[in-house]
Motif scaffolding. Sequence first.
Motif, PDB file in Angstrom:
ATOM      1  N   VAL A 131      37.717  27.745  42.501  1.00  0.00           N
ATOM      2  CA  VAL A 131      38.988  27.999  41.941  1.00  0.00           C
ATOM      3  C   VAL A 131      39.209  29.217  41.104  1.00  0.00           C
ATOM      4  N   GLY A 132      40.374  30.195  42.080  1.00  0.00           N
ATOM      5  CA  GLY A 132      40.223  31.312  41.345  1.00  0.00           C
ATOM      6  C   GLY A 132      41.596  31.858  41.098  1.00  0.00           C
ATOM      7  N   PHE A 133      41.408  33.740  40.849  1.00  0.00           N
ATOM      8  CA  PHE A 133      42.939  33.812  40.242  1.00  0.00           C
ATOM      9  C   PHE A 133      43.464  33.875  41.659  1.00  0.00           C
ATOM     10  N   PRO A 134      44.922  34.324  41.837  1.00  0.00           N
ATOM     11  CA  PRO A 134      45.762  34.800  42.697  1.00  0.00           C
ATOM     12  C   PRO A 134      45.215  35.959  43.198  1.00  0.00           C
ATOM     13  N   GLN A 135      46.014  36.304  44.380  1.00  0.00           N
ATOM     14  CA  GLN A 135      45.734  36.808  45.195  1.00  0.00           C
ATOM     15  C   GLN A 135      45.957  38.406  44.292  1.00  0.00           C
ATOM     16  N   GLY A 136      45.544  39.966  44.330  1.00  0.00           N
ATOM     17  CA  GLY A 136      45.673  40.865  44.161  1.00  0.00           C
ATOM     18  C   GLY A 136      45.378  40.339  42.346  1.00  0.00           C
ATOM     19  N   TYR A 137      44.642  40.027  42.009  1.00  0.00           N
ATOM     20  CA  TYR A 137      43.477  40.102  40.564  1.00  0.00           C
ATOM     21  C   TYR A 137      42.176  40.834  40.895  1.00  0.00           C
ATOM     22  N   ALA A 138      41.877  41.424  40.517  1.00  0.00           N
ATOM     23  CA  ALA A 138      40.604  42.400  40.434  1.00  0.00           C
ATOM     24  C   ALA A 138      39.192  41.560  40.900  1.00  0.00           C
ATOM     25  N   LEU A 139      39.229  40.647  40.375  1.00  0.00           N
ATOM     26  CA  LEU A 139      37.697  39.644  40.574  1.00  0.00           C
ATOM     27  C   LEU A 139      37.880  38.733  42.386  1.00  0.00           C
ATOM     28  N   ARG A 140      39.794  38.624  42.284  1.00  0.00           N
ATOM     29  CA  ARG A 140      39.694  37.674  43.942  1.00  0.00           C
ATOM     30  C   ARG A 140      39.381  39.128  44.778  1.00  0.00           C
ATOM     31  N   ARG A 141      39.655  40.134  44.628  1.00  0.00           N
ATOM     32  CA  ARG A 141      39.671  41.304  45.641  1.00  0.00           C
ATOM     33  C   ARG A 141      37.524  41.718  45.225  1.00  0.00           C
ATOM     34  N   MET A 142      37.044  41.368  44.482  1.00  0.00           N
ATOM     35  CA  MET A 142      35.608  41.444  44.623  1.00  0.00           C
ATOM     36  C   MET A 142      34.729  40.284  45.048  1.00  0.00           C
ATOM     37  N   ILE A 143      35.443  39.177  44.934  1.00  0.00           N
ATOM     38  CA  ILE A 143      34.593  38.145  45.700  1.00  0.00           C
ATOM     39  C   ILE A 143      34.862  38.418  47.262  1.00  0.00           C
ATOM     40  N   GLU A 144      36.336  39.197  47.365  1.00  0.00           N
ATOM     41  CA  GLU A 144      36.644  38.773  49.280  1.00  0.00           C
ATOM     42  C   GLU A 144      35.718  40.022  50.116  1.00  0.00           C
ATOM     43  N   SER A 145      35.748  41.168  49.156  1.00  0.00           N
ATOM     44  CA  SER A 145      35.078  42.621  49.826  1.00  0.00           C
ATOM     45  C   SER A 145      33.779  42.022  49.658  1.00  0.00           C
ATOM     46  N   ALA A 146      32.757  41.739  48.435  1.00  0.00           N
ATOM     47  CA  ALA A 146      31.411  41.377  49.111  1.00  0.00           C
ATOM     48  C   ALA A 146      31.190  40.859  50.070  1.00  0.00           C
ATOM     49  N   GLY A 147      32.085  40.447  50.953  1.00  0.00           N
ATOM     50  CA  GLY A 147      31.940  39.217  52.080  1.00  0.00           C
ATOM     51  C   GLY A 147      31.862  37.898  51.971  1.00  0.00           C
ATOM     52  N   LEU A 148      32.239  37.381  50.930  1.00  0.00           N
ATOM     53  CA  LEU A 148      31.754  35.740  50.574  1.00  0.00           C
ATOM     54  C   LEU A 148      33.398  35.580  51.317  1.00  0.00           C
ATOM     55  N   GLN A 149      33.504  34.485  51.885  1.00  0.00           N
ATOM     56  CA  GLN A 149      35.178  33.447  52.748  1.00  0.00           C
ATOM     57  C   GLN A 149      35.264  32.330  51.667  1.00  0.00           C
ATOM     58  N   PRO A 150      35.014  32.613  50.717  1.00  0.00           N
ATOM     59  CA  PRO A 150      35.023  31.082  49.741  1.00  0.00           C
ATOM     60  C   PRO A 150      36.758  30.094  50.569  1.00  0.00           C
ATOM     61  N   THR A 151      36.693  29.108  50.246  1.00  0.00           N
ATOM     62  CA  THR A 151      38.147  28.238  50.365  1.00  0.00           C
ATOM     63  C   THR A 151      38.470  28.098  48.818  1.00  0.00           C
ATOM     64  N   CYS A 152      39.516  29.150  48.647  1.00  0.00           N
ATOM     65  CA  CYS A 152      40.077  28.801  47.013  1.00  0.00           C
ATOM     66  C   CYS A 152      41.219  27.801  47.519  1.00  0.00           C
ATOM     67  N   VAL A 153      40.204  26.265  46.703  1.00  0.00           N
ATOM     68  CA  VAL A 153      40.726  24.780  46.566  1.00  0.00           C
ATOM     69  C   VAL A 153      42.483  25.363  46.051  1.00  0.00           C
TER      70      VAL A 153
END
Length: 297
Positions: free
Chosen positions: A195-217
């Motif tokens: 469960v994540g913040f929408p695109q554009g939020y810093a925490l969402r970008r942090m997760i994506e830039s770390a190389g993780l590829q979660p399914t955002c349900v």
Amino acid sequence: MDSPDRLLRCFLRIAELKSLSRAAEELDQTQSGVSRQLAALEAQLGKPLFVRTGRGVTLTEAGQKLQEAIGGPYRAIDQAVEGIRQAHGTTQGTVRLAIVHTVSYYFIADVVASFVSTHPNVNLSLMGRSSADVVALVEAGKADLGVVYDTAVDTASLTVHPLFEDQMCLVTRQPAAGRPQGEGIDLRGQTLRLVGFPQGYALRRMIESAGLQPTCVTEAETVDAMLKLVSMGVGDCILPCRLPDRLLNDYGLQKVKIAAPLLRRRMVAITHAERHVMPLADTLLACALQVARSLEP
């Protein structure tokens, strides 16, 4: 009839922002009203002050000369007025503070309590926004102070004041069975349903830039909404470790330390670099810096 001061200040704001629409927004006026004031000033001077472009406006030679002539004196006037207010103690007014949602649960409350204890008659306006929105509010002069992740600040128009580092953890309702205490979890290569913040939020970008590829349900814009969804078994979420345990306990959730990848970002306060910070905002910033120094690393 508009006073000369009003017309000249309108001109300076247009020159600074290079846009009639942005100047109108910051001055809390309609664009037609700003255009009318500009036309009145140009009529008095008998010279056009701006040239319209596809992306805004640029100064003419006459406009450049006018800006050079009045910009410094107006800054001096504003600074003198603020200096007098500060010298005699500003105890009333409104301070606008824009923050990312997460810090409202573990940092801002202490900052507000410290500030209000010495300024009980001041109206403190809190605005919870995404990182990008916090930056935009401070840039546009609609917030006097912002608290945001440093990765969201990529403009020279803002002054950055470091506060503290935030490390992320996995928030889940599942027990960490069989995992030694304090070891943490390696999320690399794991199948994550978040469960994540929408695109554009810093925490969402942090997760994506770390190389993780979660399914955002599912996406949520507030921490409470995220925790509620996690408690219902929709998925896990990644949030700052500083979130109070009592908050998670209310939802039947727990934190799991993330050993890898390292998800850490610096939290900063931001002010506008080209505008004189009002004394009350300076005091609020001092409170934020003091509270940040008291936080455990």
